[in-house]
Design an enzyme around this catalytic site. Structure first.
Site, PDB file in Angstrom:
ATOM      1  CB  VAL A  87     -15.677 -23.907 -64.666  1.00 38.08           C
ATOM      2  CG1 VAL A  87     -16.109 -22.507 -65.092  1.00 38.08           C
ATOM      3  CG2 VAL A  87     -16.026 -24.930 -65.743  1.00 38.08           C
ATOM      4  CB  CYS A  88     -14.170 -20.121 -62.249  1.00 37.92           C
ATOM      5  SG  CYS A  88     -13.977 -18.496 -61.499  1.00 37.92           S
ATOM      6  CB  THR A  89     -12.138 -20.509 -57.864  1.00 36.62           C
ATOM      7  OG1 THR A  89     -13.557 -20.504 -57.712  1.00 36.62           O
ATOM      8  CG2 THR A  89     -11.648 -19.080 -58.096  1.00 36.62           C
TER       9      THR A  89
END
Length: 340
Positions: A106-108
């Site tokens: 998720v995300c970075t």
């Protein structure tokens, strides 16, 4: 049998990268009428994990613990790009991903997968603000900067923050079917399929003044008057340079041709009008220097990933008035609009 979901929370994790997917999976248990998912948070080391907001999480497991899971997700953190994970953590990620039915981020959190070598030769996504950096740091991966989520075989990655909910919902649909997933979306008051991609949220490509002062003066003029004629000849005259020299200098110092920069500035102005006002697309086009509404639409989709009408519906705000439409979520999880 339950399916174990393990979410690795990196140090300084963004809390919603963990809690968002967990809430989707937890609601899926409710809608399924049984404990289908067994949810676990994993830390890189023993002890509480302090999130970027200051809230601390107490992990259920620590990296290195013998633990097989159905799905491994790595939650991102604002400092993930500069984070040096231990070899032990990277080995655990590789081993757990190898034994899982699917894995992702998720995300970075995609940086951790990339550091473990799990993005090489694969398609993935991450937060729009980190996409170019991730692609440069790990050229063997194909990073899609507009996608809200990307599936590539066992690999499933989500874009920034709230996109983790979108990804989790897709996984629920995969496991428990469309009807359960739609009921989860209804209960959590979220889109079953969110329209558009990340570009509608991105501010990275905004037309910021760059280059030497004479060029920045011209750029500020364009931004303040997007409706005017901004041909190379006109801009060069503003700068007191020949058109050929101006065009060459502008591209060398700004990184875009004058025409491309003007288009970005006009789309930026259109965004602001769509967010704040009630002008029709034809009026927005005229105020922002586009020949007509169709030209505005093509440029807007190119830079924002959605049409002007879709952008206004999702991001617009009517000042000083009661909203004319109210979203209603039906039992089937479909969003409709009713007149108030």
């Amino acid at each position: 049998m339950t399916r174990a979901i393990a979410i690795l929370a990196l140090p300084g994790v963004q809390l919603l990268d963990v809690s968002g997917p967990l809430d989707v999976f937890a609601q899926a248990n409710v809608e399924a009428g049984r404990r289908f998912y067994d949810l676990r948070v994993v830390g890189c080391e023993a002890g509480p994990i302090q999130s970027s907001s200051g809230v601390r999480l107490l992990p259920d497991l620590v990296v290195g613990d013998a633990h097989r899971c159905d799905t491994l997700l790595i939650a991102g953190a604002p400092q993930a790009a500069r984070m040096l994970l231990s070899e032990g953590t990277l080995q655990w990620i590789r081993a757990t991903a190898r034994g899982a039915r699917r894995y992702g981020s998720v995300c970075t959190g995609a940086y951790a997968l990339a550091a473990a070598g799990l993005l090489d030769g694969r398609k993935a996504t991450t937060h729009w603000a980190a996409a170019a950096d991730l692609a440069q740091a790990y050229p063997e991966a194909t990073i899609e900067d507009d996608a809200l989520y990307v599936r590539d075989g066992k690999l499933c990655t989500a874009a920034g923050v709230t996109a983790g909910l979108d990804l989790a919902l897709i996984l629920v649909e995969e496991d428990l079917g469309r009807e359960v997933a739609m009921r989860v979306a209804s209960q959590l008051v979220m889109f079953f399929k969110r329209p558009g991609g990340q570009l509608q949220f991105s501010r990275k490509g905004e037309a910021q003044p760059a280059g030497r002062s004479v060029l920045q003066t011209v750029q500020r003029w364009v931004a303040a008057h997007p409706e005017k004629n901004h041909s190379v000849e006109t801009l060069a005259q503003q700068a007191g340079l020949s058109p050929r020299h101006f065009a060459r200098l502008f591209h060398a110092e700004v990184g875009l041709t004058p025409a491309a920069w003007v288009e970005v500035a006009r789309v930026q102005a259109a965004r602001a009008l769509l967010e704040a006002g009630t002008d029709a697309p034809k009026q927005v086009a005229a105020k922002c220097g586009f020949a007509n509404a169709d030209t505005l639409r093509r440029s807007f989709v190119k830079h924002a990933g959605v049409t002007p009408a879709e952008y206004r519906r999702l991001h617009g705000h009517h000042h000083g008035t009661v909203a004319r439409t109210a979203p209603v979520v039906s039992n089937a999880g479909l969003t409709q609009e009713t007149q108030e």
